[in-house]
Design a protein around this motif. Structure first.
Motif, PDB file in Angstrom:
ATOM      1  N   LYS A 141       0.839  -1.196   0.000  1.00 26.26           N
ATOM      2  CA  LYS A 141       0.000   0.000   0.000  1.00 26.26           C
ATOM      3  C   LYS A 141       0.877   1.250   0.000  1.00 26.26           C
ATOM      4  N   VAL A 142       0.464   2.223  -0.789  1.00 29.23           N
ATOM      5  CA  VAL A 142       1.044   3.567  -0.728  1.00 29.23           C
ATOM      6  C   VAL A 142      -0.125   4.508  -0.503  1.00 29.23           C
ATOM      7  N   ALA A 170      -4.935   6.882  -2.648  1.00 31.14           N
ATOM      8  CA  ALA A 170      -3.986   5.785  -2.845  1.00 31.14           C
ATOM      9  C   ALA A 170      -3.177   5.969  -4.120  1.00 31.14           C
ATOM     10  N   HIS A 178      -0.649   3.444  -6.670  1.00 36.23           N
ATOM     11  CA  HIS A 178      -0.156   2.097  -6.934  1.00 36.23           C
ATOM     12  C   HIS A 178       1.363   2.064  -6.799  1.00 36.23           C
ATOM     13  N   ASP A 227       3.304   0.864  -8.824  1.00 38.63           N
ATOM     14  CA  ASP A 227       3.884   1.170 -10.140  1.00 38.63           C
ATOM     15  C   ASP A 227       4.213   2.649 -10.325  1.00 38.63           C
ATOM     16  N   ASN A 233      -1.555   8.878 -10.407  1.00 39.59           N
ATOM     17  CA  ASN A 233      -1.222   7.474 -10.596  1.00 39.59           C
ATOM     18  C   ASN A 233      -0.630   7.147 -11.956  1.00 39.59           C
ATOM     19  N   LYS A 265      -4.119  -4.480  -8.844  1.00 39.54           N
ATOM     20  CA  LYS A 265      -4.876  -3.217  -8.860  1.00 39.54           C
ATOM     21  C   LYS A 265      -6.369  -3.514  -8.854  1.00 39.54           C
ATOM     22  N   ALA A 279      -9.196   4.098  -6.262  1.00 34.67           N
ATOM     23  CA  ALA A 279      -8.565   2.789  -6.060  1.00 34.67           C
ATOM     24  C   ALA A 279      -9.062   2.134  -4.783  1.00 34.67           C
ATOM     25  N   HIS A 317      -7.786  -1.192  -2.213  1.00 37.32           N
ATOM     26  CA  HIS A 317      -6.763  -2.181  -1.930  1.00 37.32           C
ATOM     27  C   HIS A 317      -7.342  -3.584  -2.066  1.00 37.32           C
ATOM     28  N   PHE A 332     -11.668   7.791  -0.832  1.00 34.16           N
ATOM     29  CA  PHE A 332     -10.840   6.629  -0.485  1.00 34.16           C
ATOM     30  C   PHE A 332     -11.187   6.008   0.861  1.00 34.16           C
ATOM     31  N   PHE A 365      -2.551   5.707 -18.261  1.00 37.53           N
ATOM     32  CA  PHE A 365      -1.586   6.177 -17.258  1.00 37.53           C
ATOM     33  C   PHE A 365      -1.004   5.063 -16.406  1.00 37.53           C
ATOM     34  N   ARG A 418      -2.569  -5.464 -15.501  1.00 41.35           N
ATOM     35  CA  ARG A 418      -1.958  -6.789 -15.653  1.00 41.35           C
ATOM     36  C   ARG A 418      -3.011  -7.874 -15.434  1.00 41.35           C
TER      37      ARG A 418
END
Lengths: 266, 266
Positions: A60-61, A87, A89, A91, A160, B60, B87, B89, B156, B216, B220
């Motif tokens: 987590k960021v 949040a 990612h 990446d 992001n 993600k 986002a 988690h 969030f 952006f 995956r």
């Protein structure tokens, strides 16, 4: 202590800085070292070791916006009653020295920040528990694509873009860095100082942010919390100033280190 | 095809439904199956197999708010020009049949949604490329803590309480489910229908959302995109209606399946 993930001739390694230089720690990077937990002893001296992205795989960021009075003022908002969290990612993260690559035509802005690295699992933690669970502190720049950030009510898509958030170069343990006593947070663009704040003035101090987030989501070793940016961002200037191709962004917290990243628009 | 992660007497397995029941696929869950890629053949029939959380470790989970006209109207907002993304988690996800556990005193609301599962890596993809990269579709409920969602400008913290987003029970491949033709999205609370929409009416269709996000950030295999909720949420009622301890939330997309989760406040 100063911890890092270093590149060597044999790949990457978690490492600790000593009088002899960087010494190996028993993991390929700091994400893995923190996840395994337990104690460790410094190993062999690593030849030609250079710090790279310290935490390549945080689970987590979590970022806090609107956390310095002067930045809140320049965005035209009121003083918040609660931390404004969003949040990123994993990446998004980028190492010191790497180029920030983005398509041309975007409104790219800087946001120097203190980043807190979680060292122990936190669930519904008190501020004291959160403070005791910090593995260390590092430097981040929450580079923001302002036009995308403002496209909708949610900032996510401006925050992001992959490989646009410089992080590092090292993680300094809490015995050597105290955000409550005050760490200066600076951003320079092409050598011109644009931001300078002190973490002493955070509306929600770093341990409070960890405790607050842990109310609703578990924080694990290697997770990262970005604590917000001081005043002086480009969108707050009259007229707004955005980064241009080739601009060099330096993000510094004295006592931790400096990130130097060049913007490449194409 | 209907794919799932099933629990068996010997742990979990990725599985495909056949006339003989659930047959094993060569991975412990669908996250791992999609990550490894390549073709597979159904293996042995699995005894006492029950679908559980299909994707336990998505890299993600990207959500779109404000994506059905009637829901946009009930929130009092204008029709958006761009997808409103935020986002979640992976820790938010919850299997069919599991209780949604939250502290008492929160404003807990329902949001039935179609979830898209990514099957191939996507970077700056066109809508056609995105559509061709879909591994399948499943059902989700973006259970939202409205008072926390409204504490700050960013949603969030109202959307990221651990283990509160039911997902599953199965993933249906695109040859058997077409959101453009129209999949009904329903939510019932204690047997009373509260939401019914069709993905045919999405402001931003599911393939468009994948393509937009891939501008952006790389998507995956195993990543998940939640496509938004139709009108009929509790906060849109007069007076607002929030979930109470013991309420049973059923989230259904006919042709995919139904999630049944009970709220436990304590």
């Amino acid at each position: 202590m100063r911890l890092a993930t270093v590149t060597t001739l044999r790949g990457t390694s978690a490492a600790v800085e000593t009088d002899d230089g960087w010494r190996a720690l028993p993991a390929p990077d700091l994400s893995a070292l923190l996840a395994r937990g337990g104690a460790w002893q410094p190993g062999e001296v690593l030849a030609e070791a250079t710090p790279t992205l310290p935490l390549p795989r945080p689970g987590k960021v979590i970022c806090c916006g609107l956390n310095y009075g002067d930045h809140i003022a320049e965005t035209g908002r009121d003083m918040p009653a609660y931390p404004t969290l969003f949040a990123k990612h994993a990446d998004t993260l980028l190492a010191d020295g790497q180029d920030i690559r983005l398509p041309a035509g975007l409104q790219v802005d800087w946001e120097a920040e203190l980043a807190v690295v979680v060292g122990r699992e936190l669930r519904r933690a008190s501020e004291d528990e959160a403070r005791a669970a910090v593995a260390g502190y590092t430097v981040a720049n929450d580079i923001s694509v302002r036009d995308w950030q403002r496209r909708t009510p949610q900032w996510f898509q401006g925050k992001n873009w992959d490989a646009t958030t410089p992080l590092g170069p090292v993680v300094v343990t809490p015995d050597e860095a105290d955000p409550q006593a005050g760490l200066d947070v600076l951003c320079r663009v092409n050598g011109v100082e644009r931001q300078r704040g002190s973490t002493r003035t955070l509306v929600f101090p770093s341990a409070a942010l960890l405790a607050y987030a842990s109310t609703f989501t578990v924080l694990r070793p290697g997770d990262i919390v970005l604590t917000g940016t001081p005043g002086g961002v480009g969108m707050g200037m009259t007229p707004p100033l955005y980064l241009r191709d080739g601009d060099v962004v330096e993000t510094e917290i004295p006592g931790i280190g400096t990130l130097t990243n060049t913007l490449r628009l194409a």
